[in-house]
Write a protein that holds these residues in place. Structure first.
Motif, PDB file in Angstrom:
ATOM      1  N   PRO A 137      -7.369  -7.927  -2.125  1.00  0.00           N
ATOM      2  CA  PRO A 137      -6.676  -8.608  -1.031  1.00  0.00           C
ATOM      3  C   PRO A 137      -5.226  -8.156  -0.936  1.00  0.00           C
ATOM      4  O   PRO A 137      -4.614  -7.805  -1.961  1.00  0.00           O
ATOM      5  CB  PRO A 137      -6.768 -10.085  -1.429  1.00  0.00           C
ATOM      6  N   LYS A 138      -4.725  -8.204   0.222  1.00  0.00           N
ATOM      7  CA  LYS A 138      -3.343  -7.805   0.451  1.00  0.00           C
ATOM      8  C   LYS A 138      -2.408  -8.679  -0.382  1.00  0.00           C
ATOM      9  O   LYS A 138      -2.629  -9.884  -0.522  1.00  0.00           O
ATOM     10  CB  LYS A 138      -3.024  -7.986   1.931  1.00  0.00           C
ATOM     11  N   GLY A 139      -1.388  -8.078  -0.957  1.00  0.00           N
ATOM     12  CA  GLY A 139      -0.425  -8.840  -1.737  1.00  0.00           C
ATOM     13  C   GLY A 139      -0.751  -8.888  -3.208  1.00  0.00           C
ATOM     14  O   GLY A 139       0.069  -9.307  -4.028  1.00  0.00           O
ATOM     15  N   THR A 140      -1.974  -8.473  -3.590  1.00  0.00           N
ATOM     16  CA  THR A 140      -2.321  -8.428  -5.010  1.00  0.00           C
ATOM     17  C   THR A 140      -1.438  -7.390  -5.690  1.00  0.00           C
ATOM     18  O   THR A 140      -1.210  -6.313  -5.158  1.00  0.00           O
ATOM     19  CB  THR A 140      -3.787  -8.027  -5.168  1.00  0.00           C
ATOM     20  N   ASN A 141      -0.955  -7.741  -6.885  1.00  0.00           N
ATOM     21  CA  ASN A 141      -0.137  -6.733  -7.558  1.00  0.00           C
ATOM     22  C   ASN A 141      -1.024  -5.790  -8.370  1.00  0.00           C
ATOM     23  O   ASN A 141      -2.240  -5.987  -8.503  1.00  0.00           O
ATOM     24  CB  ASN A 141       0.967  -7.384  -8.396  1.00  0.00           C
ATOM     25  N   GLN A 149     -12.662  -7.989   6.232  1.00  0.00           N
ATOM     26  CA  GLN A 149     -12.293  -6.657   5.758  1.00  0.00           C
ATOM     27  C   GLN A 149     -10.817  -6.361   6.008  1.00  0.00           C
ATOM     28  O   GLN A 149     -10.207  -5.596   5.272  1.00  0.00           O
ATOM     29  CB  GLN A 149     -13.149  -5.602   6.463  1.00  0.00           C
ATOM     30  N   THR A 150     -10.245  -6.968   7.005  1.00  0.00           N
ATOM     31  CA  THR A 150      -8.865  -6.620   7.359  1.00  0.00           C
ATOM     32  C   THR A 150      -7.889  -7.024   6.273  1.00  0.00           C
ATOM     33  O   THR A 150      -6.793  -6.482   6.169  1.00  0.00           O
ATOM     34  CB  THR A 150      -8.467  -7.335   8.651  1.00  0.00           C
ATOM     35  N   ASP A 151      -8.263  -7.997   5.439  1.00  0.00           N
ATOM     36  CA  ASP A 151      -7.344  -8.461   4.402  1.00  0.00           C
ATOM     37  C   ASP A 151      -7.339  -7.574   3.170  1.00  0.00           C
ATOM     38  O   ASP A 151      -6.569  -7.811   2.254  1.00  0.00           O
ATOM     39  CB  ASP A 151      -7.714  -9.882   3.976  1.00  0.00           C
ATOM     40  N   LEU A 152      -8.228  -6.610   3.118  1.00  0.00           N
ATOM     41  CA  LEU A 152      -8.346  -5.804   1.911  1.00  0.00           C
ATOM     42  C   LEU A 152      -7.551  -4.511   2.035  1.00  0.00           C
ATOM     43  O   LEU A 152      -7.520  -3.898   3.096  1.00  0.00           O
ATOM     44  CB  LEU A 152      -9.821  -5.468   1.633  1.00  0.00           C
ATOM     45  N   VAL A 153      -6.931  -4.132   0.946  1.00  0.00           N
ATOM     46  CA  VAL A 153      -6.301  -2.808   0.873  1.00  0.00           C
ATOM     47  C   VAL A 153      -6.947  -2.060  -0.275  1.00  0.00           C
ATOM     48  O   VAL A 153      -7.359  -2.652  -1.271  1.00  0.00           O
ATOM     49  CB  VAL A 153      -4.773  -2.905   0.666  1.00  0.00           C
ATOM     50  N   THR A 154      -7.042  -0.761  -0.150  1.00  0.00           N
ATOM     51  CA  THR A 154      -7.687   0.044  -1.171  1.00  0.00           C
ATOM     52  C   THR A 154      -6.639   0.855  -1.906  1.00  0.00           C
ATOM     53  O   THR A 154      -5.822   1.546  -1.296  1.00  0.00           O
ATOM     54  CB  THR A 154      -8.713   0.989  -0.530  1.00  0.00           C
ATOM     55  N   PRO A 168      -2.139   0.245   1.123  1.00  0.00           N
ATOM     56  CA  PRO A 168      -3.247   1.171   1.343  1.00  0.00           C
ATOM     57  C   PRO A 168      -2.911   2.578   0.885  1.00  0.00           C
ATOM     58  O   PRO A 168      -1.813   3.084   1.133  1.00  0.00           O
ATOM     59  CB  PRO A 168      -3.463   1.107   2.856  1.00  0.00           C
ATOM     60  N   GLY A 169      -3.843   3.191   0.198  1.00  0.00           N
ATOM     61  CA  GLY A 169      -3.693   4.582  -0.202  1.00  0.00           C
ATOM     62  C   GLY A 169      -2.869   4.777  -1.454  1.00  0.00           C
ATOM     63  O   GLY A 169      -2.734   5.895  -1.957  1.00  0.00           O
TER      64      GLY A 169
END
Lengths: 565, 178, 366
Positions: A22-26, A6-11, A98-99
């Motif tokens: 995932p983090k870094g996705t454009n 879960q830590t790798d995901l941003v919403t 995030p956010g």
């Protein structure tokens, strides 16, 4: 499967819908997961981001935080207030944080897109009627979806060179180019053959090759695929057929053990081109130029268009009867092929068993690997032959053992599947000592006198599966019908095995897979229909440790290297 | 409930049929002396109204350039699939080399054509027109698959309002070239 | 003796040839009149090699379609003559012959003009001046129905059979009314005490003054309608109503056999018209109360020719009327045909006869 951490995901929130990526996705990728299309020209998922087309402009905002207290600023409804940026941002170069809030449907975004489209179309020649890209052209599509629908430009358009030859396989029409630089980045980043660049400035900017260089690497046609407009066209496909007539069939590139995923584009039984099919675990979105020419074998001059027995063309059942009669006399040897599909190899093994346990020989076809999508093993299905048990060791480079057996008079009848025996080390004198049953798609030197010729189908004319260097089972489908006199290889082999062994044999990919799933441990529980479009890796066990010839290539490391030896 | 329509009983005169017969004779006599409407076809030809959809033909522009660039939109739109185009490239030394693309052959199966005019409507180059020819005859089926040469023979030259490609050529010569 | 016979044969041949020619050109008239009624042109293409090439005249004749009958005749000769496998061959072959023979036979007692010879004796132009003229005609012409019945029966298939049945019923129905409608005419010309006659020549002579159509219009009307029915012309063409029975009795006939039926029908029509003219429209007298003798043109060959022409003109006018009616009036329903025949024409004809009998009785005994 374990759940991703879960830590790798941003919403992020796009047009009011939340998505965790995932983090870094454009933002373009994040939006596409929501089914929201953000139009873009220069961005390509497999290339670096430059952000020069400006088509993907979206509105971006972040939740507001009071700088002094560090507390969120709330709006009238008690939610956190969103600070919208006054200017739009490009979605391709904006990574999700995030956010983050994104709006893609506002008036500002709409105006941005209209403006970008208008500028792109200012100097575009609008020669869609003669443009090969028409029908799969991003400029056409986005002009329809996001353009203003009419032109305000009344001045004369720019004139740039047309019909420029960039290389042996690629033509450039500079007028159509929208300067997205995808082709330049591709050449730099994938084949590492930096030959393309822009010269001049402003509306005179022109794509060109560096002086004294040509776009001639074995991956040049990928630039044609990724060109969003009709600037780069394939010399082979140019002006042949409009794309909207073509039917796409998923297939596999047979030139090497990489097994690049492809689409075969055909109309009314005629193949017009082959393009790569995206498979992030095998070939990304690329394929080699050499694999794209393979469709020409379908209508090649030396194609076998009919079965033969005693030198005369006969219907397939008659040729099969003649073959069975020969095989029943015993003293049979078989030359199998790593070019045959998994199902055919399985049935060939049945034929060998039914013919009194005839020995099966395979010959290796190797070349130099380019480290990308052409590997050293130039057959698509060597691992299939190992998995089906057709052979249990890696094949030698020549058929010396078989030659010796022929010389010793141990072989009376030789079954040859898709191999050039002279090239594989046998001599004409040896060939004359045996009676040959030849199952193939094309004529081979030295086999003109074959007692029985069984005309089979090319990979484009049948369905089946291959196992690539990663032990990935990948299936291909039938794109065009075969010649009238040829028969399905599976049918031919199944009939031989059934006639010799006296038991019925499956003869369709689906039914052969039923039998394979029952007999072969690696395929347990699998069905032909169940193989996903991007293939499935099977457990090879001990076979994976064999000393295969392939070196490292895109998404593949040899077993020894992977083990860290 | 069936609806009953009352019928007026026939009068005595009507029941003899004679007044009706005489009335009919009067009508036919009037026709007999009125002028004919027959168009005696091979010698007399009908006036083809504007917008008539006859045989589809290929046309050249006033400069004699073949207008079709084999974009195959007509082939795509043709409901009965009567059109078959074999696209080709114009050689680089031809006077119209800047057009780049032209049909190698262009076949319309007149037995399949339904004269709907969609090909004319869809053509971006105004190269195909359903002109005034309405009589198509032949002895064999293959004879009625008109090829490119025949289609240009039938089509001839039509006036052009745009001269799109000629303007393009002039622009290239005059040049916004760098 | 032999010379006399030759002359008679020659005369008979001449009359038959003229009648056949008339039939052919009546067919043309039928096509032309129908085309005019329908605002068409009609046959105007058929031409002959030499005559058609004459300047002005040739094209004019071609436009009029005058060569068309030859083409039609040839067509009948050269079309495939189909002999269906299921027919009764003898009757099948016999029927068209029987159709034509009565039609041609009746014409032998039809006078078509008069000739005043050098002695001043007036003689009718006629093949056989029978005293029982009208009786002979009725007798022979009603034989024509046998051809139709025979054709319908021999063809051995359903539509011809229905056509034949219809034809027989229709012929019988209307023959009664026809016969009764003619009787007053012969009552009129036969005065008591004088030698009785049924000769058509006598009927014409009696019309030197008023024509019988003026004296007995109802008889003329009934006779006219009956002739329509007897010749199977529209609106009474039940036996061959093509919308119901394909072709009726001649469905199975082709080529020349069909042609014989075709000619017979038109011959019937022409003969019927001629008798109508003779009985009610003054024969060869140009106008009521005006004879050729009154005009001083009755003498010699000229008188003969003129009287024949007048008679022919009148006949063709009636033929034209036949055609005109055919292209005007739709076909009756079969029940209507029967109703008209039995419940209208027959009572009317009987009443008409009684009325004239009473009138003549009163007139003679006055």
């Amino acid at each position: 499967m374990t759940a991703p951490a879960q830590t790798d995901l941003v919403t992020v929130v796009i047009d009011g819908k939340e998505i965790a990526v995932p983090k870094g996705t454009n933002i373009i990728e994040a939006a596409s997961r929501l089914g929201i299309e953000i139009p873009h020209y220069c961005y390509h998922p497999k290339l670096s981001v430059v952000g020069n087309c400006r088509m993907c402009l979206v509105e971006m905002g972040m939740p507001m935080i009071d700088r002094g207290s560090g507390k969120p600023i709330l709006d009238d409804h008690g939610g956190q207030k969103i600070g919208w940026m006054p200017r739009p941002a490009i979605a391709c170069a904006t990574a999700a944080v995030p956010g983050m809030q994104i709006r893609t449907t506002t008036e500002l975004v709409k105006q941005c897109r209209e403006g970008v489209m208008e500028f792109l179309l200012v100097n575009h020649p609008l020669d869609c009627p003669i443009c090969d890209q028409a029908g799969e052209c991003r400029l056409q599509e986005f002009a329809t979806d996001y353009g203003r629908g009419y032109s305000r430009f009344i001045e004369e358009k720019n004139v740039k060179p047309k019909r420029t030859r960039l290389g042996p396989r690629v033509m450039l029409d500079d007028e159509r180019c929208i300067l997205c630089s995808r082709c330049i980045r591709f050449c730099q980043e994938v084949p590492k053959d930096d030959v393309l660049g822009f010269v001049d400035r402003g509306s005179y900017s022109t794509l060109t090759c560096y002086p004294g260089k040509q776009l001639e690497n074995n991956y040049s046609l990928n630039t044609v695929d990724i060109c969003p407009v009709g600037a780069l066209t394939s010399t082979d496909f140019r002006f042949k057929m409009r794309v909207w007539f073509l039917k796409q069939t998923p297939s596999i590139d047979t030139e090497s053990s990489v097994g690049a995923n492809t689409f075969v584009w055909a109309r009314e039984g005629k193949i017009y081109r082959i393009t790569p099919r995206r498979n992030d675990a095998v070939n990304d979105t690329w394929m080699a130029d050499s694999g794209r020419e393979l469709y020409q074998q379908v209508e090649a001059e030396d194609r076998l268009n009919a079965c033969h027995a005693s030198g005369k063309p006969v219907p397939a059942p008659e040729a099969l009867q003649a073959a069975v009669a020969l095989l029943k006399e015993g003293k049979t040897a078989i030359v199998g092929s790593a070019r045959a599909s998994l199902e055919e190899q399985f049935l060939l093994k049945k034929v060998a068993r039914a013919a009194g346990g005839a020995p099966v020989h395979l010959v290796a076809h190797t070349g130099e690997g380019d480290g990308l999508l052409v590997s050293a093993d130039r057959t698509p299905n060597l691992r299939g032959a190992l998995l089906t048990g057709l052979i249990d060791t890696l094949p030698p480079a020549s058929l010396e053992a078989l030659g010796a057996a022929i010389d010793a008079g141990e072989v009376q009848t030789l079954v040859v599947v898709r191999e050039d025996l002279l090239a594989a080390g046998l001599t004409e004198a040896q060939l004359e000592r045996v009676r040959i049953i030849h199952l193939d798609t094309h004529r081979r030197p030295g086999l003109e006198r074959a007692a029985v010729v069984l005309a089979g189908l090319t990979v484009f004319e049948k369905a089946g599966s291959f196992v690539n260097q990663q032990f990935r089972v990948q299936k291909f489908q039938k794109a065009v019908p075969g010649p009238g006199g040829a028969a399905e290889d599976l049918f031919l082999l199944a009939t031989l095995a059934a006639e010799l062994g006296g038991e019925s044999m499956p003869s369709t990919p689906a039914s052969v897979w039923q039998a394979m799933a029952a007999e072969i441990a690696a395929f347990r529980g699998m069905t032909f229909a169940g193989i996903p479009d991007d293939g499935v890796v099977v457990e090879a066990g001990r076979l994976a440790e064999l000393p295969f010839v392939e070196g490292e290539s895109l998404h593949y490391k040899p077993a020894a290297e992977a083990a860290g030896v | 409930m069936a609806k009953v329509i009352p019928r007026k009983p026939l009068t005595l005169a009507e029941r003899t049929y004679l007044p009706q017969v005489l009335g009919g004779l009067k009508t036919t006599f009037k026709r007999m002396v009125s002028p004919n409407v027959t168009l005696e076809y091979p010698e007399e030809r009908p006036v083809i109204p504007e917008g008539y959809r006859g045989v589809p033909t290929l046309v050249k522009d006033p400069d004699g350039r073949e207008k079709c660039v084999s974009c195959q939109l007509c082939e795509f739109v043709c409901p009965p699939k009567a059109i078959k185009i074999f696209p080709g490239e114009i050689p680089e030394d031809a006077p119209t080399a800047h057009v780049e693309k032209a049909p190698r052959d262009f076949q319309i199966d007149m037995l399949r054509c339904i004269y709907c005019g969609l090909c004319q409507e869809v053509c971006p180059e105004e190269a195909i027109f359903l002109q005034e020819i309405f009589s198509v005859t032949g002895y064999t089926r293959s004879e009625l698959v008109y090829n490119k040469q025949k289609l240009y023979e039938l089509g001839g030259t039509l006036p052009d309002r745009h001269f799109k490609w000629e303007k393009k050529r002039q622009a290239a010569e005059r040049g916004h070239q760098h | 003796m032999a010379v006399d016979l030759l002359i008679v044969v020659g005369k008979a041949l001449a009359v038959v040839v003229v009648l056949m020619g008339l039939c052919a050109y009546t067919v043309l008239a039928e096509r032309k009149v129908s085309s005019w009624i329908q605002n068409r042109v009609g046959p105007n293409r058929t031409t002959l090699p030499v005559i058609g090439a004459i300047p002005v005249l040739g094209p004019m004749l071609t436009r009029l379609g005058l060569f068309q009958p030859m083409a039609d005749g040839l067509k009948f000769l050269f079309k495939e003559d189909i002999l269906p496998g299921h027919v009764n061959k003898v009757y099948y072959m016999l029927a068209p012959v029987i159709a034509l023979v009565p039609a041609l036979l009746t014409v032998s007692v039809v006078p078509f003009g008069q000739y005043v010879d050098a002695d001043g004796v007036t003689r009718p132009l006629i093949l056989a001046n029978l005293d029982i003229g009208i009786l002979f005609i009725f007798a022979i012409s009603s034989l024509g129905v046998y051809a139709i019945i025979l054709a319908g029966w021999a063809a051995n298939s359903k539509y011809p059979f229905l056509g034949g049945v219809r034809a027989s019923a229709q012929m019988i129905s209307y023959e009664l009314a026809m016969g009764l409608s003619v009787l007053p005419v012969f009552l009129w010309i036969n005065t008591p005490g004088a030698p009785a006659t049924l000769s058509l020549v006598a009927v014409v002579d009696a019309q030197a003054g008023a024509w019988f159509v003026l004296l007995m219009p109802l008889s003329a009307l009934i006779f006219l309608i009956s002739i329509f029915a007897e010749t199977n012309r529209a609106p009474f063409d039940m036996p061959e109503s093509e919308s119901e029975l394909v072709g009726g009795f001649h469905t199975e006939y082709s080529s020349f056999k069909f042609g014989l039926f075709f000619v017979a029908e038109y011959a019937h029509m022409i003969v019927g018209s001629a008798i109508l003219v003779l009985l009610f429209f003054g024969g060869w007298h140009p106008l009521p109360w005006l004879t050729l003798a009154d005009l001083g043109l009755a003498g010699g060959v000229l008188g003969g020719v003129l009287s024949t022409l007048v008679f022919l003109a009148k006949t063709l006018l009636v033929v034209f009327f036949f055609i005109w009616v055919r292209w005007t009036v739709p076909r009756f329903r079969y029940d209507q045909v029967m109703r008209i025949g039995w419940r209208m024409l027959l009572p009317l004809a009987i009443a008409n006869l009684i009325a004239y009998v009473l009138f003549l009785a009163w007139w003679v005994t006055r």
